[in-house]
Scaffold this motif. Structure first.
Motif, PDB file in Angstrom:
ATOM      1  N   MET A 387       0.715  -1.126   0.003  1.00  0.00           N
ATOM      2  CA  MET A 387       0.039   0.069  -0.068  1.00  0.00           C
ATOM      3  C   MET A 387       0.952   1.094  -0.133  1.00  0.00           C
ATOM      4  O   MET A 387       0.536   2.228  -0.621  1.00  0.00           O
ATOM      5  N   ASP A 388       1.960   1.172   0.920  1.00  0.00           N
ATOM      6  CA  ASP A 388       2.998   2.370   0.989  1.00  0.00           C
ATOM      7  C   ASP A 388       3.431   2.587  -0.507  1.00  0.00           C
ATOM      8  O   ASP A 388       3.583   3.666  -0.756  1.00  0.00           O
ATOM      9  N   TRP A 389       3.919   1.418  -1.127  1.00  0.00           N
ATOM     10  CA  TRP A 389       4.507   1.816  -2.403  1.00  0.00           C
ATOM     11  C   TRP A 389       3.555   2.056  -3.578  1.00  0.00           C
ATOM     12  O   TRP A 389       3.659   3.083  -4.434  1.00  0.00           O
ATOM     13  N   LEU A 390       2.160   1.797  -3.266  1.00  0.00           N
ATOM     14  CA  LEU A 390       1.137   2.110  -4.397  1.00  0.00           C
ATOM     15  C   LEU A 390       0.895   3.948  -4.261  1.00  0.00           C
ATOM     16  O   LEU A 390       0.506   4.593  -5.296  1.00  0.00           O
ATOM     17  N   THR A 391       1.097   4.416  -2.893  1.00  0.00           N
ATOM     18  CA  THR A 391       0.691   5.610  -2.767  1.00  0.00           C
ATOM     19  C   THR A 391       1.724   6.522  -3.114  1.00  0.00           C
ATOM     20  O   THR A 391       1.425   7.733  -2.896  1.00  0.00           O
ATOM     21  N   GLY A 392       3.149   6.040  -3.330  1.00  0.00           N
ATOM     22  CA  GLY A 392       4.290   6.808  -3.645  1.00  0.00           C
ATOM     23  C   GLY A 392       4.238   7.132  -5.222  1.00  0.00           C
ATOM     24  O   GLY A 392       3.107   6.611  -6.074  1.00  0.00           O
ATOM     25  N   PRO A 393       5.120   7.807  -5.687  1.00  0.00           N
ATOM     26  CA  PRO A 393       5.078   8.216  -7.286  1.00  0.00           C
ATOM     27  C   PRO A 393       5.216   7.145  -8.066  1.00  0.00           C
ATOM     28  O   PRO A 393       4.620   7.136  -9.135  1.00  0.00           O
ATOM     29  N   GLU A 394       6.180   5.989  -7.772  1.00  0.00           N
ATOM     30  CA  GLU A 394       6.121   4.971  -8.719  1.00  0.00           C
ATOM     31  C   GLU A 394       4.701   4.011  -8.665  1.00  0.00           C
ATOM     32  O   GLU A 394       4.260   3.930  -9.929  1.00  0.00           O
ATOM     33  N   GLY A 395       4.027   3.957  -7.656  1.00  0.00           N
ATOM     34  CA  GLY A 395       2.746   3.321  -7.475  1.00  0.00           C
ATOM     35  C   GLY A 395       1.817   3.937  -8.247  1.00  0.00           C
ATOM     36  O   GLY A 395       0.933   3.609  -9.205  1.00  0.00           O
ATOM     37  N   MET A 396       1.707   5.479  -8.057  1.00  0.00           N
ATOM     38  CA  MET A 396       0.802   6.311  -8.599  1.00  0.00           C
ATOM     39  C   MET A 396       0.871   6.381 -10.369  1.00  0.00           C
ATOM     40  O   MET A 396      -0.131   6.270 -10.967  1.00  0.00           O
ATOM     41  N   THR A 398       2.271   4.033 -12.172  1.00  0.00           N
ATOM     42  CA  THR A 398       2.244   2.818 -12.537  1.00  0.00           C
ATOM     43  C   THR A 398       0.611   2.632 -12.987  1.00  0.00           C
ATOM     44  O   THR A 398       0.249   2.091 -13.956  1.00  0.00           O
ATOM     45  N   LEU A 399      -0.101   2.975 -12.000  1.00  0.00           N
ATOM     46  CA  LEU A 399      -1.448   2.892 -12.037  1.00  0.00           C
ATOM     47  C   LEU A 399      -2.132   3.741 -13.033  1.00  0.00           C
ATOM     48  O   LEU A 399      -3.295   3.420 -13.680  1.00  0.00           O
ATOM     49  N   LEU A 436      -6.483   2.288 -16.999  1.00  0.00           N
ATOM     50  CA  LEU A 436      -5.487   2.622 -16.079  1.00  0.00           C
ATOM     51  C   LEU A 436      -6.283   3.166 -14.906  1.00  0.00           C
ATOM     52  O   LEU A 436      -7.483   3.823 -14.952  1.00  0.00           O
ATOM     53  N   GLY A 437      -5.799   3.246 -13.728  1.00  0.00           N
ATOM     54  CA  GLY A 437      -6.466   4.037 -12.430  1.00  0.00           C
ATOM     55  C   GLY A 437      -7.357   3.255 -11.756  1.00  0.00           C
ATOM     56  O   GLY A 437      -7.982   3.615 -10.954  1.00  0.00           O
ATOM     57  N   ARG A 438      -7.572   1.873 -12.155  1.00  0.00           N
ATOM     58  CA  ARG A 438      -8.726   1.433 -11.330  1.00  0.00           C
ATOM     59  C   ARG A 438      -8.566   0.816  -9.930  1.00  0.00           C
ATOM     60  O   ARG A 438      -9.404   0.801  -9.199  1.00  0.00           O
ATOM     61  N   TRP A 439      -7.194   0.598  -9.550  1.00  0.00           N
ATOM     62  CA  TRP A 439      -7.204   0.200  -8.184  1.00  0.00           C
ATOM     63  C   TRP A 439      -6.337   1.162  -7.263  1.00  0.00           C
ATOM     64  O   TRP A 439      -5.641   0.763  -6.619  1.00  0.00           O
ATOM     65  N   ALA A 440      -6.597   2.543  -7.284  1.00  0.00           N
ATOM     66  CA  ALA A 440      -6.096   3.558  -6.344  1.00  0.00           C
ATOM     67  C   ALA A 440      -6.789   3.449  -5.343  1.00  0.00           C
ATOM     68  O   ALA A 440      -7.650   4.634  -5.113  1.00  0.00           O
TER      69      ALA A 440
END
Length: 560
Positions: A387-396, A398-399, A436-440
């Motif tokens: 979750m922490d990776w998702l909310t960072g620049p790389e995760g955001m 990528t999503l 794109l963007g469905r699992w944020a």
């Protein structure tokens, strides 16, 4: 009310076409609200093209071993999308070895949630509103405390800041929640929209004070008898926007949501509040002189949009003047006639009230809703790391722009993806196939907003989408931080909660009566009746509860 994921993606897709970036809202034009980027390698994160993306060398290494967990969204309207059914999450599954098993509410979220809790059959992660349900889980001992993880992994702590993180603490001193769409930047789409063609034809008069607005609406009524001078949206919500101009720093939330006003450290009655009183007298005057829509309390949203689309509204006051339908109407109108369409104006105010202290918009740093990790999870730290990776620049990135290598190949100094020619040359309908963007579900509004503003700054003015121009010029500049006033809703089965239900109904009844009043004196009498009836229904219990919750928020924000 939360936006559905599908409607959010529709908004995002529209923004991507013209602004090359996605986001909720921000008042920055150059990305300066973004925390300073970490030196290369210091955050412990690797690029999304790596098979070993990680939040911290000392913590769980994403991709080092498979991570599989279940997730439930506690909303009737929400259907979690299948995992690995889109380009970003398929890449995450293949490269980071993460798989999420979505569990659906079936349109009966509260019933399913209660059954899961009663049978001790919780999913590993729950997405739900802050407040009573989270506390119910905590008190039942079903949540994993996340304090150590917040300190161990970099992104939440970096992008949220300690003050916001402290707001997530429960009464036992621990943190159990990861917020979704949190922000550190101003946002909002509330205010006043004017019909450009009508305004120009009437001589483009000064529209700064309520006296100016009154005179203008009279001109509209005399010149265009088939037009609505002032449209106030459904349930006359625009009247609450008017209230923001009758007092410095006065939020439409006070009448619209809290049904009370903070004064000298405590909440007091909305019905005895002089700003609300003056607002209702002004609105009542407009209503009885037919300068305001006569259908304010009965019309549907579709009817409002129809009037706006047909150019039959001179001024529109609303909590959302930049909705998709209005944007589409503005585009069509300006295409057919460059002088037509709509423009957001600086919020109107009472003479003597500083225009720079009028705030029809507000934001709170905690965002929309929260994720919690339950005791059912086999590896809670691994889930938090993801979750922490998702909310960072790389995760955001990528999503929302897909994995590195197709639409972008590198990030700039601010950790924003540099979109390549493939992005600009690929038709939107083809990009939509990537889903794109469905699992944020731990969306970082600050990152997406500042990225959008930074990219807009690089474009020619005609390339920037209309809502972006209105936000950066007006709506985000007229927004105030109300983080201290979150979580003021009492549980429905408490004395304060029962009083809240009663006061809401009393407010609606007398709000309508005051709008229909024939004189200022009648407005005074109506609000006096509302006050007496509210106090007889336990209003003071609600005021005391909101005061205590507000003061507790201030202590938490200060880390006390």
């Amino acid at each position: 009310m939360k936006k559905t994921r599908k409607s959010w993606i529709a908004i995002m897709s529209a923004l991507l076409i013209a602004s090359t970036a996605l986001g909720a809202c921000s008042n920055s034009n150059n990305g300066n609200n973004k925390p300073e980027a970490s030196p290369s390698g210091s955050s412990g994160e690797s690029t999304p093209s790596s098979n070993n993306a990680s939040a911290s060398p000392a913590g769980f290494q994403l991709g080092s071993q498979p991570l599989k967990f279940s997730m439930y969204g506690n909303y009737d309207w929400l259907t979690l999308d299948p995992w690995a059914d889109d380009v970003p999450t398929k890449w995450i599954q293949d490269n980071l070895k993460v798989t999420i098993e979505p569990v659906q509410s079936g349109g009966a979220a509260q019933q399913k949630f209660s059954t899961m809790l009663a049978t001790d059959d919780l999913t590993d992660v729950l997405l739900l509103d802050r407040g009573p349900d989270v506390e119910k889980l905590r008190q039942a001992g079903k949540l994993i405390p996340l304090d150590d993880y917040y300190n161990k992994y970099p992104n939440f702590k970096k992008w949220m800041g300690d003050e916001t993180i402290n707001m997530l603490r429960s009464s036992d001193g621990h943190i159990y929640q990861m917020p979704n769409w949190y922000t550190t930047s101003s946002n909002g789409n509330a205010g006043y929209l004017i019909n450009r063609k009508v305004y120009k034809e009437l001589g483009s008069p000064k529209l700064e004070t309520f006296d100016d607005l009154y005179a203008y609406l009279q001109k509209v009524k005399a010149t265009y008898p088939d037009m609505v001078p002032l449209e106030t949206d459904v349930e006359a919500q625009g009247v609450q926007i008017l209230a923001s101009g009758f007092g410095e720093g006065y939020s439409p939330n006070w009448p619209g949501q809290n049904r009370a006003v903070p004064v000298d450290g405590k909440f007091v009655s909305i019905f005895t509040d002089p700003v609300f009183n003056e607002t209702m007298k002004y609105a009542s005057k407009l209503f009885r002189e037919k300068l305001m829509t006569q259908d304010s309390l009965t019309e549907k949203k579709e009817q409002v949009f129809e009037k706006l689309t047909n150019g039959k509204v001179a001024v529109f006051a609303s909590y959302s003047v930049l909705e998709n339908q209005i944007n589409a109407a503005n585009t069509v109108m300006r295409k057919n006639d460059p002088d037509s369409g709509y423009e957001v104006i600086w919020p109107v105010h009472k003479e003597g009230v500083s225009k720079d202290k009028v705030f029809p918009n507000n934001y709170n740093k905690l965002g929309w809703n929260v994720n919690v990790i339950t005791t059912a999870a086999k590896d809670p730290e691994a889930i938090f790391a993801f979750m922490d990776w998702l909310t960072g620049p790389e995760g955001m990135s990528t999503l929302y722009f897909g994995p590195k290598g197709k639409y972008w190949n590198e990030m700039d100094a601010n950790d924003y993806p540099v979109l390549n020619d493939t992005w600009f040359n690929t038709p939107q309908e083809d990009k939509d196939k990537d889903k794109l963007g469905r699992w944020a579900w731990v969306g970082n509004t600050t990152y997406l907003d500042t990225m959008k503003m930074a990219n807009n700054a690089k474009m020619k003015p005609e390339q920037v989408q209309w809502p972006d121009t209105q936000q950066s010029a007006v709506t985000w500049k007229t927004s105030q931080d109300l983080t201290a006033f979150v979580n003021l809703m009492p549980a429905g089965d408490t004395e304060a909660g029962i009083a809240k239900t009663a006061v809401d109904e009393i407010f609606k009844k007398y709000y309508a009566q005051a709008l229909f009043a024939k004189s200022d004196e009648e407005v005074d009498n109506i609000l006096k009746k509302a006050q007496d009836e509210a106090m007889s229904q336990g209003y003071q219990k609600l005021l005391d509860y909101e005061t205590e919750a507000w003061q507790n928020n201030l202590k938490q924000m200060a880390g006390k």
